[in-house]
Design a protein around this motif. Structure first.
Motif, PDB file in Angstrom:
ATOM      1  N   UNK A  44      31.440  49.390 107.642  1.00 39.33           N
ATOM      2  CA  UNK A  44      32.500  50.148 108.304  1.00 39.33           C
ATOM      3  C   UNK A  44      32.032  50.580 109.689  1.00 39.33           C
ATOM      4  N   UNK A  45      32.104  49.635 110.639  1.00 39.79           N
ATOM      5  CA  UNK A  45      31.829  49.929 112.050  1.00 39.79           C
ATOM      6  C   UNK A  45      30.589  50.809 112.252  1.00 39.79           C
ATOM      7  N   UNK A  46      29.436  50.210 112.039  1.00 44.86           N
ATOM      8  CA  UNK A  46      28.191  50.943 112.259  1.00 44.86           C
ATOM      9  C   UNK A  46      27.589  51.541 111.008  1.00 44.86           C
ATOM     10  N   UNK A  47      28.189  51.273 109.854  1.00 44.76           N
ATOM     11  CA  UNK A  47      27.669  51.814 108.595  1.00 44.76           C
ATOM     12  C   UNK A  47      27.628  50.708 107.548  1.00 44.76           C
ATOM     13  N   UNK A  48      26.628  50.769 106.689  1.00 44.61           N
ATOM     14  CA  UNK A  48      26.563  49.925 105.510  1.00 44.61           C
ATOM     15  C   UNK A  48      26.477  50.835 104.289  1.00 44.61           C
ATOM     16  N   UNK A  49      27.322  50.553 103.311  1.00 42.88           N
ATOM     17  CA  UNK A  49      27.390  51.379 102.119  1.00 42.88           C
ATOM     18  C   UNK A  49      27.453  50.499 100.881  1.00 42.88           C
ATOM     19  N   UNK A  50      27.308  51.126  99.738  1.00 37.67           N
ATOM     20  CA  UNK A  50      27.497  50.449  98.463  1.00 37.67           C
ATOM     21  C   UNK A  50      28.491  51.253  97.639  1.00 37.67           C
ATOM     22  N   UNK A  51      29.474  50.562  97.096  1.00 32.90           N
ATOM     23  CA  UNK A  51      30.431  51.179  96.178  1.00 32.90           C
ATOM     24  C   UNK A  51      29.981  50.862  94.764  1.00 32.90           C
ATOM     25  N   UNK A  52      29.673  51.896  94.002  1.00 30.91           N
ATOM     26  CA  UNK A  52      29.243  51.694  92.630  1.00 30.91           C
ATOM     27  C   UNK A  52      30.406  51.371  91.707  1.00 30.91           C
ATOM     28  N   UNK A  71      18.921  45.914  93.876  1.00 25.56           N
ATOM     29  CA  UNK A  71      17.684  46.544  93.453  1.00 25.56           C
ATOM     30  C   UNK A  71      17.835  47.929  92.868  1.00 25.56           C
ATOM     31  N   UNK A  72      18.998  48.230  92.273  1.00 28.10           N
ATOM     32  CA  UNK A  72      19.219  49.544  91.683  1.00 28.10           C
ATOM     33  C   UNK A  72      20.082  49.380  90.440  1.00 28.10           C
ATOM     34  N   UNK A  73      19.769  50.071  89.348  1.00 25.74           N
ATOM     35  CA  UNK A  73      20.612  49.980  88.152  1.00 25.74           C
ATOM     36  C   UNK A  73      22.023  50.502  88.443  1.00 25.74           C
ATOM     37  N   UNK A  74      23.005  49.832  87.884  1.00 22.55           N
ATOM     38  CA  UNK A  74      24.394  50.175  88.191  1.00 22.55           C
ATOM     39  C   UNK A  74      24.764  51.591  87.780  1.00 22.55           C
TER      40      UNK A  74
END
Length: 229
Positions: A38-46, A76-79
């Motif tokens: 999102x325009x300059x951000x990286x995120x993860x939606x669980x 690399x992370x448990x859901x």
């Protein structure tokens, strides 16, 4: 405007939208996790167990929606640690690496494709997820019981539950419920009457369907369909 296409990463979907009217539409549980830009951000939606309504989601968005159960191997992370959460990628990966990737995507002529390349690179370096997870999804999508899915894989109930928490973020019964909702929505969006939708999706009756839709989507089925893209 929301757009999506099949990804070059097996089973994944690549999507984008401009963040205007699409930002207010609830995101429904589907058993998946997403890598987001999102325009300059990286995120993860669980993985979601209920409808998620984006807040403050202006600007351009791109996402890679991973096939159910595969994202933890890549990220690399448990859901279950990300269940019902949206987190900055810097909370999961080294900050310097995330800054480098964010800058690369921001500068790309097509951020959607650039994000997909990041996902492909990560997947290539991580190796394939457990193939039995796809078998779990296939069995539950077909409407088989959790017990039948476990038996088909030669796993005990506790083993399947433990693997499901790490891969999907919740137990197999919740995954089955989420996938049943998705089956029902697909039928209802095609114009199948609600009573028939309930029967064909594996609900006890139309009232059961209505209750599940309200609990998981936060609104009646008729209202949900009226706001569908």
């Amino acid at each position: 405007m929301y757009e999506e296409r099949a990804s070059r990463l097996a089973g994944a979907v690549v999507w984008s939208h401009g963040g205007s009217g699409d930002a207010a539409r609830p995101v429904l549980p589907d058993g998946c996790m997403d890598l987001l830009w999102n325009e300059g951000r990286l995120l993860v939606a669980g993985p979601d167990t209920r409808a998620y309504v984006p807040e403050g989601a202006a600007g351009r968005w791109a996402g890679v929606r991973f096939f159910p159960g595969t994202a933890p191997a890549y990220l690399g992370v448990p859901a279950h640690e990300l269940r019902d959460r949206r987190v900055e990628l810097t909370d999961l990966w080294p900050a310097a690496e995330v800054r480098r990737l964010t800058g690369r995507i921001d500068a790309a002529a097509d951020p959607v494709t650039a994000l997909e390349v990041v996902a492909l690179e990560r997947a290539a370096g991580a190796g394939p997820p457990d193939p039995r997870l796809r078998e779990v999804v296939a069995a539950l999508r077909a409407g088989r019981s959790v017990a039948a899915a476990a038996d088909g894989l030669g796993l005990g109930a506790r083993q399947l539950h433990r693997r499901s928490l790490a891969a999907f973020g919740y137990g197999p019964k919740t995954l089955a419920r989420v996938l049943r909702l998705q089956r029902a929505l697909a039928l209802a969006r095609d114009g199948v009457p609600f009573a028939e939708t309930a029967a064909r999706s594996g609900f006890a009756d139309q009232a059961h369907l209505a209750r599940d839709v309200r609990e998981l989507a936060g609104m009646p089925l008729s209202e949900l369909l009226a706001g569908a893209p």
